[in-house]
Motif scaffolding. Structure first.
Motif, PDB file in Angstrom:
ATOM      1  N   SER A 214       7.159  -2.394 -11.778  1.00  0.00           N
ATOM      2  CA  SER A 214       7.067  -2.275 -10.321  1.00  0.00           C
ATOM      3  C   SER A 214       7.051  -0.824  -9.865  1.00  0.00           C
ATOM      4  O   SER A 214       6.597  -0.526  -8.750  1.00  0.00           O
ATOM      5  CB  SER A 214       8.217  -3.032  -9.649  1.00  0.00           C
ATOM      6  N   ASP A 215       7.498   0.099 -10.731  1.00  0.00           N
ATOM      7  CA  ASP A 215       7.441   1.527 -10.386  1.00  0.00           C
ATOM      8  C   ASP A 215       6.010   2.010 -10.181  1.00  0.00           C
ATOM      9  O   ASP A 215       5.776   3.016  -9.495  1.00  0.00           O
ATOM     10  CB  ASP A 215       8.068   2.384 -11.500  1.00  0.00           C
ATOM     11  N   THR A 216       5.042   1.329 -10.788  1.00  0.00           N
ATOM     12  CA  THR A 216       3.653   1.801 -10.755  1.00  0.00           C
ATOM     13  C   THR A 216       2.836   1.199  -9.613  1.00  0.00           C
ATOM     14  O   THR A 216       1.720   1.630  -9.358  1.00  0.00           O
ATOM     15  CB  THR A 216       2.950   1.457 -12.085  1.00  0.00           C
ATOM     16  N   ILE A 217       3.389   0.189  -8.928  1.00  0.00           N
ATOM     17  CA  ILE A 217       2.604  -0.556  -7.946  1.00  0.00           C
ATOM     18  C   ILE A 217       2.108   0.336  -6.816  1.00  0.00           C
ATOM     19  O   ILE A 217       0.916   0.339  -6.475  1.00  0.00           O
ATOM     20  CB  ILE A 217       3.423  -1.735  -7.379  1.00  0.00           C
ATOM     21  N   GLU A 218       3.018   1.084  -6.210  1.00  0.00           N
ATOM     22  CA  GLU A 218       2.629   1.916  -5.065  1.00  0.00           C
ATOM     23  C   GLU A 218       1.579   2.938  -5.450  1.00  0.00           C
ATOM     24  O   GLU A 218       0.568   3.114  -4.740  1.00  0.00           O
ATOM     25  CB  GLU A 218       3.857   2.625  -4.482  1.00  0.00           C
ATOM     26  N   LYS A 219       1.772   3.603  -6.583  1.00  0.00           N
ATOM     27  CA  LYS A 219       0.831   4.631  -7.011  1.00  0.00           C
ATOM     28  C   LYS A 219      -0.552   4.041  -7.246  1.00  0.00           C
ATOM     29  O   LYS A 219      -1.573   4.603  -6.808  1.00  0.00           O
ATOM     30  CB  LYS A 219       1.330   5.306  -8.289  1.00  0.00           C
ATOM     31  N   ILE A 220      -0.591   2.901  -7.915  1.00  0.00           N
ATOM     32  CA  ILE A 220      -1.890   2.296  -8.243  1.00  0.00           C
ATOM     33  C   ILE A 220      -2.591   1.801  -6.990  1.00  0.00           C
ATOM     34  O   ILE A 220      -3.773   2.099  -6.753  1.00  0.00           O
ATOM     35  CB  ILE A 220      -1.709   1.148  -9.252  1.00  0.00           C
ATOM     36  N   LEU A 221      -1.899   1.039  -6.172  1.00  0.00           N
ATOM     37  CA  LEU A 221      -2.547   0.460  -4.992  1.00  0.00           C
ATOM     38  C   LEU A 221      -2.947   1.524  -3.978  1.00  0.00           C
ATOM     39  O   LEU A 221      -3.985   1.404  -3.326  1.00  0.00           O
ATOM     40  CB  LEU A 221      -1.620  -0.565  -4.341  1.00  0.00           C
ATOM     41  N   ASN A 222      -2.146   2.567  -3.852  1.00  0.00           N
ATOM     42  CA  ASN A 222      -2.470   3.614  -2.886  1.00  0.00           C
ATOM     43  C   ASN A 222      -3.527   4.589  -3.387  1.00  0.00           C
ATOM     44  O   ASN A 222      -4.204   5.235  -2.601  1.00  0.00           O
ATOM     45  CB  ASN A 222      -1.212   4.394  -2.494  1.00  0.00           C
ATOM     46  N   SER A 223      -3.667   4.689  -4.722  1.00  0.00           N
ATOM     47  CA  SER A 223      -4.619   5.650  -5.268  1.00  0.00           C
ATOM     48  C   SER A 223      -6.034   5.099  -5.304  1.00  0.00           C
ATOM     49  O   SER A 223      -7.001   5.848  -5.332  1.00  0.00           O
ATOM     50  CB  SER A 223      -4.201   6.075  -6.679  1.00  0.00           C
ATOM     51  N   VAL A 224      -6.180   3.779  -5.329  1.00  0.00           N
ATOM     52  CA  VAL A 224      -7.514   3.173  -5.367  1.00  0.00           C
ATOM     53  C   VAL A 224      -7.991   3.017  -3.923  1.00  0.00           C
ATOM     54  O   VAL A 224      -7.791   1.987  -3.289  1.00  0.00           O
ATOM     55  CB  VAL A 224      -7.487   1.812  -6.095  1.00  0.00           C
ATOM     56  N   LYS A 225      -8.606   4.065  -3.408  1.00  0.00           N
ATOM     57  CA  LYS A 225      -8.999   4.082  -2.005  1.00  0.00           C
ATOM     58  C   LYS A 225     -10.256   3.242  -1.784  1.00  0.00           C
ATOM     59  O   LYS A 225     -10.235   2.192  -1.187  1.00  0.00           O
ATOM     60  CB  LYS A 225      -9.222   5.519  -1.536  1.00  0.00           C
TER      61      LYS A 225
END
Length: 241
Positions: A214-225
């Motif tokens: 779950s630590d990676t969710i924000e980074k992944i979803l926010n980085s895929v613009k």
């Protein structure tokens, strides 16, 4: 009791390094036959596959996909497209542009691709999906000469594996398999899974890192613009209604 098919499915891993050995014509034929055997919504069969054999074109696609070298290294690179252009050619008066048609095309194409991947793996080959082609989807569309009502969803690399990566642990079944109604997350399950993933990331043979799932969710979803995707879909004739 397990079966050879279930064992094959449960041992799936993404392969990003390949030997120079080509995929044979017989293997390609078998993979395509298995891919076409899938279910299709109302039997519309709205998928097309573009096999990219031109080395220069492959190199350009690798760059557009995010500089992924295995796109050029893999013996085979196929681009899976949702395709209603074929239907428009056959029946010019058909009314396209509906959101449901986009969903049908995406679902049909994803199911077909998974059949192809499983078939390839059953032949001892390895594969990896390349969703990165959507990162520069307009340029991909131009390079592949895709007409209106054709949508390149992802690529698939296929070849003889030159690596044997560890299998990633999946979410606990209780966190994604519900009865009768959707259920909110159980924090204890996710905490346990985060620990499992942190151990996996630290112990795997390459690309170790310190994090849970779950630590990676924000980074992944926010980085895929891909903020131009909606405009692109409209231009290609999708979801205008």
């Amino acid at each position: 009791m397990s079966t050879p098919t279930i064992e094959l499915l449960c041992h799936h891993r993404s392969i990003r390094a390949y030997t120079p050995e080509p995929v044979s014509d017989e293997q390609i034929e078998l993979i395509l036959t298995a891919a076409q055997a899938v279910s299709s919504s109302n039997f519309l069969q709205c998928t097309s596959i573009i096999r990219v054999t031109d080395t220069e074109l492959r190199s350009k696609l690798a760059v557009l996909a995010g500089n992924q070298p295995y796109v050029t290294q893999a013996p085979e690179f196929w681009v899976f497209c949702a395709d209603l252009n074929r239907h428009k050619q056959l029946v010019p008066q058909v009314e396209l542009g509906k959101a449901e048609q986009l969903l049908v095309g995406c679902v049909d194409t994803a199911i077909m691709a998974q059949n192809a991947v499983v078939a390839a793996e059953s032949l001892g080959l390895g594969c990896v999906y390349i969703g990165g082609i959507r990162g520069q989807i307009e340029q991909v569309t131009t390079l592949l000469n895709l007409p209106k009502y054709v949508l390149p969803l992802f690529g698939v690399c296929i070849g003889h594996p030159a690596q044997h990566p560890d299998i990633k642990p999946r979410l606990p079944k209780a966190a994604m398999f519900f009865e009768n109604h959707y259920q909110p997350i159980q924090k204890s399950l996710i905490d346990e899974y985060n620990t499992t993933m942190a151990n996996y990331y630290q112990q795997r043979s390459s690309n170790q890192k310190v994090s849970g799932w779950s630590d990676t969710i924000e980074k992944i979803l926010n980085s895929v613009k891909r903020d131009t995707m909606l405009d692109y879909l409209h231009q290609q004739g999708w979801i205008n209604k």
